[in-house]
Enzyme design. Structure first.
Site, PDB file in Angstrom:
ATOM      1  N   ARG A  23       0.847  -1.199   0.000  1.00 40.67           N
ATOM      2  CA  ARG A  23       0.000   0.000   0.000  1.00 40.67           C
ATOM      3  C   ARG A  23       0.879   1.245   0.000  1.00 40.67           C
ATOM      4  NH1 ARG A  23      -4.800   2.183   2.490  1.00 40.67           N
ATOM      5  NH2 ARG A  23      -4.729   4.401   1.990  1.00 40.67           N
TER       6      ARG A  23
ATOM      7  N   ARG B 128      -5.518   2.276  -4.075  1.00 46.03           N
ATOM      8  CA  ARG B 128      -4.754   1.529  -3.086  1.00 46.03           C
ATOM      9  C   ARG B 128      -4.942   0.036  -3.313  1.00 46.03           C
ATOM     10  NH1 ARG B 128      -8.815   3.726   0.281  1.00 46.03           N
ATOM     11  NH2 ARG B 128      -8.278   5.632  -0.832  1.00 46.03           N
TER      12      ARG B 128
ATOM     13  N   ASP C 156      -6.920  -1.365   1.657  1.00 41.60           N
ATOM     14  CA  ASP C 156      -7.272  -0.347   2.647  1.00 41.60           C
ATOM     15  C   ASP C 156      -8.037  -1.044   3.761  1.00 41.60           C
ATOM     16  OD1 ASP C 156      -7.510   2.183   3.773  1.00 41.60           O
ATOM     17  OD2 ASP C 156      -9.432   2.556   2.794  1.00 41.60           O
TER      18      ASP C 156
ATOM     19  N   ASP D 124      -9.724  -0.304   7.613  1.00 46.97           N
ATOM     20  CA  ASP D 124     -10.119   0.728   8.574  1.00 46.97           C
ATOM     21  C   ASP D 124     -10.972   0.116   9.683  1.00 46.97           C
ATOM     22  OD1 ASP D 124      -9.001   3.094   7.336  1.00 46.97           O
ATOM     23  OD2 ASP D 124     -10.549   2.878   5.804  1.00 46.97           O
TER      24      ASP D 124
END
Length: 270
Positions: free
Chosen positions: A201, A210, A213, A215
């Site tokens: 990344r 990307r 990712d 989160d």
């Protein structure tokens, strides 16, 4: 949550800053409060449905005697982790380790360290729009499965979506996974960043392309805001590519700020 308590278990072991403490050893006194549900055991009289406090006492004794550390903080931290990972039905543990007559050159009875550690539920958003997108999402799931102290419990279907924010890029593949973890939020974030780095990344453009990712969307009902981390994720209620997969695996989960379920947030967005 129900509790099983073990008080003042005496163990002779070898821990301390001074070399003679590691060689000669001394007495340590450990108390543990084990959080679990005793309901099934109480209704069935089945010991396997609860936590065997005798076996736990043996576990604690063996673990503390088989290792040598300088700090009480290390002893109790490592013990808590081992208990959570290896003792079935254990949801949370409070531990206190006492060191009688610690060698500080003053007349004291004991010093002690107390901690509380447990399992937590977190929801992790995944996204990729470069290369083999499915392979990158699979890599994220596998990476979490192989992370000590993390258990992947559910993964939503992969969803193809249009890019958000910076739109001059390929479409995304998104999903959400539910995990159980003993990692605190910032350590979990560090692990997610490691997995992103393993996927090469590169952070160049905000909301840009990307490979992977990851989160944190939710962590129990925690509300956290600092320079590094925002929980709940500050954009999750605005993003259908987050709410759709999240609603597939956890429609009943309630947003701790807006006090609405994931399904209600999704219906409102639509």
């Amino acid at each position: 949550m129900d509790k099983i308590q073990i008080k003042n278990l005496e163990i002779f072991a070898n821990h301390g800053v001074f070399p003679e403490e590691n060689k000669l050893g001394q007495k340590f006194v450990i108390s543990a409060t084990l959080y679990t549900s005793t309901r099934k055991a109480g209704k069935t009289d089945d010991l396997t449905a609860s936590i065997h406090y005798g076996e736990v006492s043996q576990f604690i004794t063996k673990f503390v005697q088989e290792h040598t550390w300088k700090l009480l903080e290390t002893v109790v931290e490592q013990l808590a982790e081992a208990m959570l990972l290896q003792i079935p039905h254990l949801e949370k543990v409070e531990l206190e380790i006492k060191k009688p007559w610690a060698p500080v050159g003053l007349p004291l009875e004991t010093v002690s360290v107390s901690i509380e550690r447990g399992w937590h539920t977190a929801y992790i958003a995944m996204g990729s729009n470069m290369g083999d997108k499915k392979a990158y999402l699979d890599m994220g799931v596998l990476g979490m499965q192989l992370t000590k102290g993390c258990i992947v419990e559910a993964v939503a279907d992969y969803l193809a979506t249009e890019p958000y924010g910076y739109t001059e890029q390929d479409e995304f593949l998104n999903s959400v996974m539910k995990i159980r973890t003993i990692l605190p939020p910032h350590e979990l974030l560090d692990r997610l960043h490691e997995l992103e780095q393993e996927a090469n990344r590169v952070r160049v453009i905000h909301w840009g392309p990307r490979t992977l990712d990851l989160d944190i969307l939710l962590y129990d009902d925690l509300i956290l805001d600092d320079e590094e981390l925002h929980i709940p994720h500050i954009e999750m209620h605005k993003r259908d590519f987050v709410l759709i997969p999240l609603a597939q695996i956890a429609p009943w989960v309630r947003h701790p700020v807006y006090n609405q379920t994931v399904q209600e947030l999704l219906d409102r967005l639509k």
